[in-house]
Design a protein around this motif. Structure first.
Motif, short mmCIF file in Angstrom:
data_model
loop_
_atom_site.label_atom_id
_atom_site.label_comp_id
_atom_site.label_asym_id
_atom_site.label_seq_id
_atom_site.Cartn_x
_atom_site.Cartn_y
_atom_site.Cartn_z
N ALA A 70 0.76 -1.37 -0.04
CA ALA A 70 -0.15 -0.19 -0.12
C ALA A 70 0.93 1.06 -0.04
O ALA A 70 0.28 2.39 -0.41
CB ALA A 70 -1.10 0.03 1.07
N ASN A 71 2.29 1.13 0.30
CA ASN A 71 3.12 2.30 0.30
C ASN A 71 4.07 2.43 -0.90
O ASN A 71 5.08 2.68 -0.89
CB ASN A 71 3.40 2.28 1.70
N ASN A 72 3.32 1.87 -2.12
CA ASN A 72 4.23 2.07 -3.24
C ASN A 72 5.38 1.54 -3.16
O ASN A 72 6.34 1.87 -4.00
CB ASN A 72 4.29 3.34 -3.77
N GLN A 73 5.48 0.23 -2.95
CA GLN A 73 6.58 -0.90 -3.24
C GLN A 73 6.43 -2.02 -3.77
O GLN A 73 5.22 -2.45 -3.46
CB GLN A 73 7.41 -0.95 -1.88
N VAL A 74 7.18 -2.63 -4.83
CA VAL A 74 6.86 -3.66 -5.41
C VAL A 74 8.26 -4.64 -5.45
O VAL A 74 9.24 -4.24 -5.30
CB VAL A 74 6.59 -3.26 -6.91
N ALA A 75 7.63 -5.84 -5.79
CA ALA A 75 8.80 -6.89 -5.93
C ALA A 75 8.41 -7.91 -7.02
O ALA A 75 7.03 -8.16 -7.21
CB ALA A 75 9.04 -7.58 -4.78
N THR A 76 9.23 -8.46 -7.77
CA THR A 76 9.09 -9.42 -8.89
C THR A 76 10.08 -10.59 -8.85
O THR A 76 11.18 -10.30 -8.42
CB THR A 76 8.64 -8.92 -10.09
N SER A 77 9.54 -11.67 -9.41
CA SER A 77 10.66 -12.54 -9.37
C SER A 77 10.19 -13.75 -10.55
O SER A 77 8.91 -13.94 -10.59
CB SER A 77 10.88 -13.51 -8.14
N ILE A 78 11.01 -14.35 -11.36
CA ILE A 78 10.78 -15.22 -12.25
C ILE A 78 11.64 -16.71 -11.84
O ILE A 78 12.95 -16.23 -11.62
CB ILE A 78 10.81 -14.87 -13.67
N LEU A 79 11.17 -17.64 -11.61
CA LEU A 79 11.73 -18.77 -11.24
C LEU A 79 11.66 -19.75 -12.06
O LEU A 79 10.64 -20.23 -12.66
CB LEU A 79 11.33 -19.14 -9.66
N SER A 113 10.37 -9.66 -16.23
CA SER A 113 9.13 -9.14 -15.75
C SER A 113 9.36 -7.59 -15.38
O SER A 113 10.47 -7.48 -14.64
CB SER A 113 8.88 -9.90 -14.33
N GLU A 114 8.41 -6.86 -15.64
CA GLU A 114 8.57 -5.39 -15.15
C GLU A 114 7.38 -4.87 -14.36
O GLU A 114 6.47 -5.23 -14.83
CB GLU A 114 8.61 -4.49 -16.35
N VAL A 115 7.63 -4.29 -13.17
CA VAL A 115 6.51 -4.02 -12.39
C VAL A 115 6.49 -2.47 -11.97
O VAL A 115 7.76 -2.12 -11.45
CB VAL A 115 6.27 -4.83 -11.15
N GLN A 116 5.55 -1.64 -11.98
CA GLN A 116 5.56 -0.45 -11.66
C GLN A 116 4.18 -0.09 -10.81
O GLN A 116 3.23 -0.65 -11.01
CB GLN A 116 5.60 0.73 -12.94
N ILE A 117 4.55 0.76 -9.64
CA ILE A 117 3.45 1.31 -8.97
C ILE A 117 3.75 2.64 -8.84
O ILE A 117 4.63 3.10 -8.58
CB ILE A 117 3.51 0.65 -7.71
N SER A 118 2.25 3.33 -8.83
CA SER A 118 2.37 4.57 -8.61
C SER A 118 1.05 5.13 -7.81
O SER A 118 0.19 4.30 -7.81
CB SER A 118 2.42 5.57 -9.89
N SER A 119 1.19 6.35 -7.18
CA SER A 119 -0.18 6.50 -6.29
C SER A 119 -0.20 8.06 -6.41
O SER A 119 0.67 8.85 -6.59
CB SER A 119 0.27 6.45 -5.05
N ASN A 120 -1.68 8.50 -6.22
CA ASN A 120 -1.88 10.05 -6.54
C ASN A 120 -2.24 10.21 -5.11
O ASN A 120 -2.85 11.42 -4.77
CB ASN A 120 -2.99 10.13 -7.31
N GLY A 121 -2.12 9.52 -4.15
CA GLY A 121 -2.38 9.74 -2.65
C GLY A 121 -3.65 9.10 -2.11
O GLY A 121 -3.70 8.65 -1.13
N ASP A 122 -4.69 9.02 -2.95
CA ASP A 122 -5.89 8.26 -2.64
C ASP A 122 -6.22 6.90 -3.22
O ASP A 122 -6.77 6.10 -2.70
CB ASP A 122 -7.22 8.96 -3.26
N ALA A 123 -5.31 6.57 -4.50
CA ALA A 123 -5.25 5.29 -5.16
C ALA A 123 -4.06 5.19 -5.82
O ALA A 123 -3.23 6.04 -5.91
CB ALA A 123 -6.30 5.52 -6.22
N GLN A 124 -3.86 3.71 -5.98
CA GLN A 124 -2.66 3.31 -6.78
C GLN A 124 -3.00 2.64 -8.08
O GLN A 124 -3.98 2.43 -8.33
CB GLN A 124 -2.12 2.21 -5.82
#
Length: 136
Positions: A70-79, A113-124
């Motif tokens: 919820a605080n705009n952090q991401v992780a990804t992995s391909i195994l 794999s490419e993952v992006q997250i962003s927020s406008n303060g009320d939604a992601q």
């Protein structure tokens, strides 16, 4: 008092050439199947102190993991398929805003794999894409 939630618009894009089959997720409503060259859009509400995740089997070749907070952090992995997912290792790669991961198969193709997250303060907004390229 109810825990506040962060609405997250999730876009999962499968550009790999393989069908993605859901293995597990922290939420209901995550699509069970994402066909090759298909993009899926859905909504999730992530509690402020929790995370979202989805894990897909990419045919019999690989496993794709996407994690977001919820605080705009991401992780990804391909195994490689059949490899146990060690969640501690996935969490050690969590970063703000954007991450990438890759895996080269024994037959010479590379999954990315490419993952992006962003927020406008009320939604992601979360965008995750898996793709393949031949490594010749």
């Amino acid at each position: 008092m109810a825990t506040p939630t962060t609405p997250t618009t999730v876009t999962l894009s499968n550009q790999s050439g393989d069908t993605a089959m859901l293995v597990s997720s922290t939420y209901q409503g995550v699509p069970n199947v994402i066909k090759s060259f298909q993009t899926i859009l859905f909504q999730q509400n992530t509690s402020l102190n929790t995370f979202g995740s989805a894990m897909y089997a990419m045919g019999n070749i690989a496993t794709w993991v996407v994690v977001w907070t919820a605080n705009n952090q991401v992780a990804t992995s391909i195994l490689p398929a059949g490899t146990n997912v060690i969640w501690e290792e996935i969490w050690s790669t969590i970063r703000p805003d954007k991450v990438e991961s890759s895996y080269t198969t024994s037959y010479g193709w590379e999954y990315n794999s490419e993952v992006q997250i962003s927020s406008n303060g009320d939604a992601q907004t979360l965008t995750a894409k898996i793709s393949t390229i031949p490594t010749n």
